[in-house]
Design an enzyme around this catalytic site. Structure first.
Site, short mmCIF file in Angstrom:
data_model
loop_
_atom_site.label_atom_id
_atom_site.label_comp_id
_atom_site.label_asym_id
_atom_site.label_seq_id
_atom_site.Cartn_x
_atom_site.Cartn_y
_atom_site.Cartn_z
N SER A 31 0.83 -1.21 0.00
CA SER A 31 0.00 0.00 0.00
C SER A 31 0.86 1.25 0.00
O SER A 31 1.72 1.42 0.87
CB SER A 31 -0.84 0.08 1.28
OG SER A 31 -1.98 -0.68 1.15
N HIS A 62 -3.46 1.20 -4.34
CA HIS A 62 -2.89 0.09 -5.11
C HIS A 62 -3.39 0.28 -6.53
O HIS A 62 -4.57 0.13 -6.79
CB HIS A 62 -3.46 -1.25 -4.64
CG HIS A 62 -2.92 -1.74 -3.34
ND1 HIS A 62 -2.04 -2.77 -3.25
CD2 HIS A 62 -3.15 -1.33 -2.08
CE1 HIS A 62 -1.74 -3.00 -1.99
NE2 HIS A 62 -2.40 -2.13 -1.25
N HIS A 84 -5.73 -8.95 -1.75
CA HIS A 84 -5.88 -9.26 -0.33
C HIS A 84 -7.05 -10.21 -0.14
O HIS A 84 -8.05 -10.13 -0.83
CB HIS A 84 -6.17 -7.97 0.47
CG HIS A 84 -5.06 -6.97 0.41
ND1 HIS A 84 -5.00 -6.01 -0.58
CD2 HIS A 84 -4.01 -6.75 1.22
CE1 HIS A 84 -3.93 -5.26 -0.37
NE2 HIS A 84 -3.31 -5.68 0.72
N TYR A 86 -9.02 -9.96 2.29
CA TYR A 86 -10.18 -9.18 2.76
C TYR A 86 -11.00 -8.54 1.64
O TYR A 86 -12.12 -8.11 1.84
CB TYR A 86 -9.76 -8.12 3.80
CG TYR A 86 -8.93 -6.97 3.28
CD1 TYR A 86 -9.48 -5.95 2.53
CD2 TYR A 86 -7.57 -6.89 3.59
CE1 TYR A 86 -8.72 -4.88 2.07
CE2 TYR A 86 -6.80 -5.83 3.15
CZ TYR A 86 -7.38 -4.84 2.39
OH TYR A 86 -6.62 -3.81 1.94
N GLU A 87 -10.41 -8.51 0.44
CA GLU A 87 -11.18 -7.99 -0.70
C GLU A 87 -12.10 -9.07 -1.27
O GLU A 87 -12.81 -8.83 -2.24
CB GLU A 87 -10.22 -7.58 -1.82
CG GLU A 87 -9.36 -6.39 -1.52
CD GLU A 87 -8.33 -6.19 -2.62
OE1 GLU A 87 -8.66 -5.50 -3.59
OE2 GLU A 87 -7.22 -6.73 -2.51
N ALA A 114 2.61 -2.31 3.88
CA ALA A 114 2.42 -1.29 4.90
C ALA A 114 1.89 -2.02 6.13
O ALA A 114 1.06 -2.92 6.00
CB ALA A 114 1.39 -0.28 4.42
N MET A 202 -2.22 -7.04 6.66
CA MET A 202 -3.24 -7.92 6.09
C MET A 202 -2.78 -8.62 4.81
O MET A 202 -3.60 -8.98 3.96
CB MET A 202 -4.50 -7.11 5.81
CG MET A 202 -5.05 -6.40 7.04
SD MET A 202 -6.35 -5.24 6.58
CE MET A 202 -6.45 -4.23 8.06
N SER A 203 -1.47 -8.76 4.66
CA SER A 203 -0.98 -9.41 3.43
C SER A 203 0.25 -10.25 3.78
O SER A 203 0.40 -10.69 4.91
CB SER A 203 -0.60 -8.34 2.41
OG SER A 203 0.49 -7.57 2.87
N ASN A 226 1.87 3.41 10.54
CA ASN A 226 1.07 3.95 11.65
C ASN A 226 1.34 3.14 12.89
O ASN A 226 1.81 2.00 12.80
CB ASN A 226 -0.44 3.87 11.30
CG ASN A 226 -0.87 2.45 11.01
OD1 ASN A 226 -0.67 1.94 9.91
ND2 ASN A 226 -1.44 1.79 12.01
N HIS A 238 -6.65 5.33 6.46
CA HIS A 238 -5.86 4.89 5.31
C HIS A 238 -4.98 6.03 4.77
O HIS A 238 -3.89 5.77 4.23
CB HIS A 238 -6.80 4.35 4.23
CG HIS A 238 -6.09 3.57 3.17
ND1 HIS A 238 -5.45 2.38 3.44
CD2 HIS A 238 -5.90 3.81 1.85
CE1 HIS A 238 -4.90 1.92 2.32
NE2 HIS A 238 -5.16 2.78 1.35
N1 HPA Z 1 -3.31 -2.86 10.92
C1 HPA Z 1 -3.45 -3.73 9.91
N2 HPA Z 1 -2.97 -3.50 8.69
C2 HPA Z 1 -2.31 -2.36 8.48
C3 HPA Z 1 -2.13 -1.41 9.48
C4 HPA Z 1 -2.66 -1.68 10.78
O1 HPA Z 1 -2.54 -0.89 11.73
N3 HPA Z 1 -1.44 -0.38 8.94
C5 HPA Z 1 -1.20 -0.69 7.65
N4 HPA Z 1 -1.71 -1.90 7.35
#
Ligand code: HPA
Length: 263
Positions: A31, A62, A84, A86-87, A114, A202-203, A226, A238
């Protein structure tokens, strides 16, 4: 190890449009890290939507295209936009870039993402080399894998050497795979910290498992975009992820170039 039939078809299509049958390195861009594509010389950009049997990535940040070209004389295939779970993609689909890397006989695969920082020593903008993965909690059906964890530690040590050689500061740690799509709760992050997670995302975990299974040499790096939920008292969004990625893009690019050269 045989690859699914659609992978062979995708490779056939891509060689018909001009890609060579063997490529030196592949990079999966996380990301906000898609701008790495700008460093690729003589780029051929192929939108995912133009490739038969290719899923389309729907996440903001993306762009969803394959970029083929060279970096310092080596041929590179970059996946700008990933798939992903989750998609709504099955795990089998999320590992398509790894299978395609195998089909193109790459010597190395560099996976980036990320991630949220769980480790209290981590700061936004840190690069974390992944030396271990926690994935049991959310992977519902995963590719069978065996001793890839050991290989990952070795690969992480090599990435560290290369980064240090380039004067790039890095962290090293455990990536905890969360299913998403929503960010985690504060309590979940607390629990993940007790479990030994340093960063959450998440990847990457399915992709690394597939690389292990197919015998593709892989390295993985997280950009801490973050602080994970509850680490600081601030709401996650995001945009924050994209901003952190933007600020770090040049350092990230020089590390990835170093890996393309020396990993
Ligand atoms: N959690 C899950 N996935 C992420 C995060 C997060 O804080 N930041 C970037 N991808």
């Amino acid at each position: 190890m045989s690859l699914p039939e659609h992978i062979t078809e995708i490779k056939e299509h891509l060689t018909e449009v001009g890609l060579p049958a063997k490529i030196d390195a592949a990079v999966i861009l996380g990301s906000g890290l898609g701008s790495f594509g700008d460093h690729i010389e003589d780029p051929v950009v192929i939108p995912y939507g133009d490739i038969p049997s290719f899923p389309v990535s729907t996440v903001e940040g993306h762009s969803g295209s394959l970029i083929f070209g060279t970096i310092e004389g080596r041929t590179v295939l970059a996946f700008s936009g990933r798939f992903h779970h989750y998609e709504g993609h099955t795990f089998a689909k999320t590992v398509l870039p790894v299978q395609l890397s195998k089909a193109f006989e790459v010597d190395k695969l560099i996976i980036s993402n990320a991630a949220g920082g769980i480790n209290l020593r981590f700061k936004v903008g840190d690069l974390m080399i992944i030396d271990s993965i926690i994935k049991q909690f959310f992977m519902i059906s995963e590719p069978a894998d065996h001793n890839w964890r050991y290989d990952l530690e070795q690969s992480a040590a090599r990435v560290k050497e290369i980064a240090t050689g380039l004067g790039i500061d890095t962290q090293m740690g455990t990536y905890l795979f969360a299913k998403g799509p929503s960010y985690e709760s504060k309590a979940e992050i607390r629990a993940f910290r007790y479990m030994g997670g340093d960063a959450v995302g998440m990847s990457t975990a399915p992709e690394l498992a597939e690389a292990g299974k197919l015998g593709v040499k892989a390295a993985a790096i997280s950009l801490i975009t973050n602080a994970a939920a509850g680490v600081v008292n601030q709401k996650l969004d995001h945009d924050e992820v994209k901003e952190a990625a933007d600020q770090k893009k040049e350092v990230f690019a020089s590390l990835v170039k170093g890996l393309i050269r020396d990993f």
